[in-house]
Design a protein around this motif. Sequence first.
Motif, PDB file in Angstrom:
ATOM      1  N   LEU A 105       0.928  -1.450   0.089  1.00 46.06           N
ATOM      2  CA  LEU A 105       0.189  -0.024   0.048  1.00 46.06           C
ATOM      3  C   LEU A 105       0.926   1.294   0.140  1.00 46.06           C
ATOM      4  N   LYS A 106       0.468   2.274  -0.846  1.00 43.22           N
ATOM      5  CA  LYS A 106       1.083   3.556  -0.625  1.00 43.22           C
ATOM      6  C   LYS A 106      -0.191   4.536  -0.657  1.00 43.22           C
ATOM      7  N   LEU A 107       0.204   5.781  -0.396  1.00 38.48           N
ATOM      8  CA  LEU A 107      -0.953   6.860  -0.308  1.00 38.48           C
ATOM      9  C   LEU A 107      -1.317   7.003  -1.976  1.00 38.48           C
ATOM     10  N   GLY A 238     -15.363  -7.959  -4.838  1.00 40.58           N
ATOM     11  CA  GLY A 238     -15.173  -6.222  -4.535  1.00 40.58           C
ATOM     12  C   GLY A 238     -14.307  -5.542  -5.387  1.00 40.58           C
ATOM     13  N   CYS A 239     -14.524  -4.443  -6.116  1.00 39.54           N
ATOM     14  CA  CYS A 239     -13.555  -3.943  -7.138  1.00 39.54           C
ATOM     15  C   CYS A 239     -13.260  -2.464  -6.756  1.00 39.54           C
ATOM     16  N   GLY A 240     -13.141  -2.010  -5.547  1.00 39.45           N
ATOM     17  CA  GLY A 240     -12.892  -0.779  -5.077  1.00 39.45           C
ATOM     18  C   GLY A 240     -11.285  -0.810  -5.165  1.00 39.45           C
ATOM     19  N   ASN A 241     -10.654   0.282  -4.518  1.00 42.32           N
ATOM     20  CA  ASN A 241      -9.408   0.477  -4.491  1.00 42.32           C
ATOM     21  C   ASN A 241      -8.522  -0.993  -3.788  1.00 42.32           C
ATOM     22  N   SER A 242      -9.182  -1.602  -2.968  1.00 42.16           N
ATOM     23  CA  SER A 242      -8.639  -2.481  -2.180  1.00 42.16           C
ATOM     24  C   SER A 242      -8.575  -3.760  -3.093  1.00 42.16           C
ATOM     25  N   GLY A 243      -9.735  -3.864  -3.626  1.00 44.56           N
ATOM     26  CA  GLY A 243      -9.990  -5.384  -4.536  1.00 44.56           C
ATOM     27  C   GLY A 243      -8.914  -5.237  -5.758  1.00 44.56           C
ATOM     28  N   VAL A 261     -16.983  -8.202  -9.910  1.00 47.97           N
ATOM     29  CA  VAL A 261     -17.750  -6.972  -9.833  1.00 47.97           C
ATOM     30  C   VAL A 261     -19.163  -7.089 -10.218  1.00 47.97           C
ATOM     31  N   ARG A 262     -19.935  -6.847  -9.017  1.00 46.49           N
ATOM     32  CA  ARG A 262     -21.308  -7.009  -9.144  1.00 46.49           C
ATOM     33  C   ARG A 262     -22.105  -5.797  -9.549  1.00 46.49           C
ATOM     34  N   ASP A 263     -21.340  -4.662  -9.886  1.00 55.68           N
ATOM     35  CA  ASP A 263     -21.960  -3.462 -10.234  1.00 55.68           C
ATOM     36  C   ASP A 263     -21.301  -2.705 -11.008  1.00 55.68           C
ATOM     37  N   ARG A 329     -18.516   6.598  -2.578  1.00 52.72           N
ATOM     38  CA  ARG A 329     -17.752   5.765  -3.204  1.00 52.72           C
ATOM     39  C   ARG A 329     -16.575   6.299  -3.698  1.00 52.72           C
ATOM     40  N   THR A 330     -15.429   5.766  -3.244  1.00 49.98           N
ATOM     41  CA  THR A 330     -14.280   6.335  -4.050  1.00 49.98           C
ATOM     42  C   THR A 330     -14.213   5.801  -5.340  1.00 49.98           C
ATOM     43  N   PRO A 331     -13.757   6.632  -6.522  1.00 49.61           N
ATOM     44  CA  PRO A 331     -13.263   6.015  -7.481  1.00 49.61           C
ATOM     45  C   PRO A 331     -11.960   5.139  -7.489  1.00 49.61           C
TER      46      PRO A 331
HETATM   47  N1  LIG Z   1      -4.557   4.372  -0.891  1.00 52.06           N
HETATM   48  C1  LIG Z   1      -4.668   3.460  -1.351  1.00 52.06           C
HETATM   49  O1  LIG Z   1      -4.145   3.335  -2.361  1.00 52.06           O
HETATM   50  C2  LIG Z   1      -5.967   2.929  -1.342  1.00 52.06           C
HETATM   51  C3  LIG Z   1      -7.145   3.294  -0.593  1.00 52.06           C
HETATM   52  N2  LIG Z   1      -8.259   2.790  -0.238  1.00 52.06           N
HETATM   53  C4  LIG Z   1      -9.206   3.612   0.324  1.00 52.06           C
HETATM   54  O2  LIG Z   1     -10.021   2.820   1.215  1.00 52.06           O
HETATM   55  C5  LIG Z   1     -11.248   2.875   1.340  1.00 52.06           C
HETATM   56  C6  LIG Z   1     -11.777   1.404   1.512  1.00 52.06           C
HETATM   57  O3  LIG Z   1     -11.878   1.003   0.179  1.00 52.06           O
HETATM   58  P1  LIG Z   1     -11.925  -0.567  -0.104  1.00 52.06           P
HETATM   59  O4  LIG Z   1     -11.521  -1.188   1.043  1.00 52.06           O
HETATM   60  O5  LIG Z   1     -11.832  -0.790  -1.654  1.00 52.06           O
HETATM   61  O6  LIG Z   1     -13.637  -0.576  -0.160  1.00 52.06           O
HETATM   62  P2  LIG Z   1     -14.839   0.165  -0.939  1.00 52.06           P
HETATM   63  O7  LIG Z   1     -16.185   0.361   0.143  1.00 52.06           O
HETATM   64  O8  LIG Z   1     -14.333   1.192  -1.814  1.00 52.06           O
HETATM   65  O9  LIG Z   1     -15.538  -1.072  -2.002  1.00 52.06           O
HETATM   66  C7  LIG Z   1     -15.856  -2.277  -1.572  1.00 52.06           C
HETATM   67  C8  LIG Z   1     -16.149  -3.121  -2.740  1.00 52.06           C
HETATM   68  O10 LIG Z   1     -16.769  -4.340  -2.314  1.00 52.06           O
HETATM   69  C9  LIG Z   1     -18.034  -4.481  -3.183  1.00 52.06           C
HETATM   70  N3  LIG Z   1     -18.953  -5.575  -2.335  1.00 52.06           N
HETATM   71  C10 LIG Z   1     -19.305  -4.986  -1.108  1.00 52.06           C
HETATM   72  N4  LIG Z   1     -20.129  -6.151  -0.672  1.00 52.06           N
HETATM   73  C11 LIG Z   1     -20.191  -7.048  -1.929  1.00 52.06           C
HETATM   74  C12 LIG Z   1     -20.954  -8.348  -2.112  1.00 52.06           C
HETATM   75  N5  LIG Z   1     -21.650  -9.021  -1.081  1.00 52.06           N
HETATM   76  N6  LIG Z   1     -20.656  -8.910  -3.271  1.00 52.06           N
HETATM   77  C13 LIG Z   1     -19.888  -8.394  -4.226  1.00 52.06           C
HETATM   78  N7  LIG Z   1     -19.343  -7.290  -3.990  1.00 52.06           N
HETATM   79  C14 LIG Z   1     -19.295  -6.581  -2.919  1.00 52.06           C
HETATM   80  C15 LIG Z   1     -18.480  -3.154  -3.568  1.00 52.06           C
HETATM   81  O11 LIG Z   1     -19.372  -3.204  -4.501  1.00 52.06           O
HETATM   82  P3  LIG Z   1     -20.670  -2.135  -4.742  1.00 52.06           P
HETATM   83  O12 LIG Z   1     -19.894  -0.967  -5.259  1.00 52.06           O
HETATM   84  O13 LIG Z   1     -21.273  -3.082  -5.722  1.00 52.06           O
HETATM   85  O14 LIG Z   1     -21.298  -2.139  -3.474  1.00 52.06           O
HETATM   86  C16 LIG Z   1     -17.362  -2.383  -3.842  1.00 52.06           C
HETATM   87  O15 LIG Z   1     -16.840  -2.867  -5.120  1.00 52.06           O
HETATM   88  C17 LIG Z   1     -11.617   3.733   0.225  1.00 52.06           C
HETATM   89  O16 LIG Z   1     -11.914   5.071   0.467  1.00 52.06           O
HETATM   90  C18 LIG Z   1     -10.565   3.486  -0.811  1.00 52.06           C
HETATM   91  O17 LIG Z   1     -10.136   4.690  -1.551  1.00 52.06           O
HETATM   92  C19 LIG Z   1      -8.109   1.521  -0.427  1.00 52.06           C
HETATM   93  C20 LIG Z   1      -7.263   0.559  -0.907  1.00 52.06           C
HETATM   94  C21 LIG Z   1      -5.874   1.428  -1.306  1.00 52.06           C
END
Ligand SMILES: NC(=O)C1=CN([C@@H]2O[C@H](COP(=O)(O)OP(=O)(O)OC[C@H]3O[C@@H](n4cnc5c(N)ncnc54)[C@H](OP(=O)(O)O)[C@@H]3O)[C@@H](O)[C@H]2O)C=CC1
Length: 462
Positions: A105-107, A238-243, A261-263, A329-331
Amino acid sequence: MEEDSHQAPKALAETGHCYYGNTLPCFLLLYNPLQYKQPRMSSMADQFGFFSRRCVWVNGPIIVGAGPSGLAVAACLKEHGVPSVILERSDCIASLWQKRTYDRLKLHLPKQFCQLPRFPFPEHYPEYPTKQQFIDYLESYARHYEISPRFNQSVQLARYDETCGLWRVRATGTGTAAGSRSHEVEYIGRWLVVATGENAESVVPELDGLREFGGDVMHVGDYKSGEAYRGKRVLVVGCGNSGMEVCLDLCDYEALPAMVVRDSVHVLPREVLGKSTFELAVLLMKWLPLWLVDKILLVLAWLVLGNIERCGLRRPSTGPLELKNTVGRTPVLDTGALGKIRSGDIKVVPGIKRFSPGKVALVDGQVLDIDSVVLATGYRSNVPQWLQGCDFFSKDGFPRTAFPNGWRGQSGLYAVGFTRRGLSGASSDAVRTAKDIGRMWKEELKPAKRPVACHRRCISQI
Ligand SMILES: NC(=O)C1=CN([C@@H]2O[C@H](COP(=O)(O)OP(=O)(O)OC[C@H]3O[C@@H](n4cnc5c(N)ncnc54)[C@H](OP(=O)(O)O)[C@@H]3O)[C@@H](O)[C@H]2O)C=CC1
Ligand SMILES: Cc1cc2nc3c(=O)[nH]c(=O)nc-3n(C[C@H](O)[C@H](O)[C@H](O)COP(=O)(O)OP(=O)(O)OC[C@H]3O[C@@H](n4cnc5c(N)ncnc54)[C@H](O)[C@@H]3O)c2cc1C
Ligand SMILES: O=C(O)C(=O)Cc1c[nH]c2ccccc12
């Protein structure tokens, strides 16, 4: 060994708190520092079990959480001459960063958007500091401002006591020595600063059949690196920044990730022509409305990343910044995962139907053989679990009032770090909160406003 509840421990006395053990109710009657209503002893004792719990009078704000927000507000308060006490459930500062994040992880925003008030990052730090550099920075911040949180203090209940006009915060501490008893302490003070963060608890969804799956399942908060997954088929939910980043990490360790990626999801390049996309957005927002900045970002994203629909990712109809501001929701700021999706190293799959031993069935009818599951399903605030009797926070654990006005509640309640604007939002809350409390503190220090008994008693304890 437990501290003697009738003695002021040196650490507390030195940091300006008064420690009164079980004698507090009598002390409050005597002290009544801010000329609040006198407490009715019998009702308070009944309600809070006073005589079976140790009590600490906090001379200044009680801050819950020693993450970047808690540290920033304590530092800013100090600059206004206001002492404070930070209660932290973990045994270190910034526990999210130290204990609940993966190694690579980095900022993801440039460092100038992530620094805490009045303390720039060291010049030699790169534009995107590593997790360890960020932790080192926070440690030096705490050292510089001489901030010593009370660790292993998990806040279970906080409420405003109308009777005496004070906040009462109940924390359980677990002794670090093996076999030591867990004990309760009640902290009492004039101000309560909530700094427990937007990511206090992991979200673990109920997924059909997961119990029967049999392979290893963890939340991304427990994931460190792909080392343990070499050659394994890993379902990342999950497909946020972590996924996205965990999938990339798994590729680097020759594991085989499939990402659910459900959505829809917004992916933006972290940089456009060498310039941070976030910085560009901040600049554009000085001149243009949000919707237009969003449109420009999407055009740039298309130019740099191409059409992400070809990778099986659909964009939301709402723009990336508007979505961040409205629902939080963070891009995704792409650090390489998109390339791995294109090359087929990361497989994109739709929503989950159910798990069975060694398998997962998806909503489109596919069944995948998998070895492990990483839930990158996000985080939530825990404020509703412990803050009672006030409607400043809504059910989701965020202040009801939107940024920039969500930092101040009623009766001395403050929220720092719930702006959905990352570390820069936390800094801005911290500065405002400290200024506000600092103003009241100075007012109340004026000799005419303080009862003599209180003044003497207080000074003698600092
Ligand atoms: N500095 C960096 O590089 C990083 C920063 N971060 C930050 O940390 C915070 C948290 O990020 P993150 O951990 O990614 O969490 P997020 O809340 O951003 O993403 C969660 C993901 O999980 C999905 N999800 C949740 N429940 C289910 C389910 N039952 N089935 C399928 N998919 C599901 C969501 O989908 P849906 O959208 O459909 O609900 C979404 O894609 C954010 O602000 C992010 O920017 C995280 C990692 C790295
Ligand atoms: C993986 C990840 C990466 C991120 N990267 C960035 C980034 O690059 N840039 C950015 O601007 N933002 C980023 N963020 C956003 C993040 O919210 C901030 O970085 C920052 O950690 C927020 O600080 P905070 O102090 O508000 O919350 P936290 O860091 O979560 O700190 C809250 C503290 O409160 C403690 N606590 C919680 N409940 C209790 C309780 N009941 N009693 C006592 N103590 C309690 C916790 O143990 C924790 O130490 C990221 C978030 C995550 C999850
Ligand atoms: O990483 C986070 O969670 C952040 O909140 C940082 C952040 C604040 N505003 C943003 C807009 C786009 C991408 C990240 C952020």
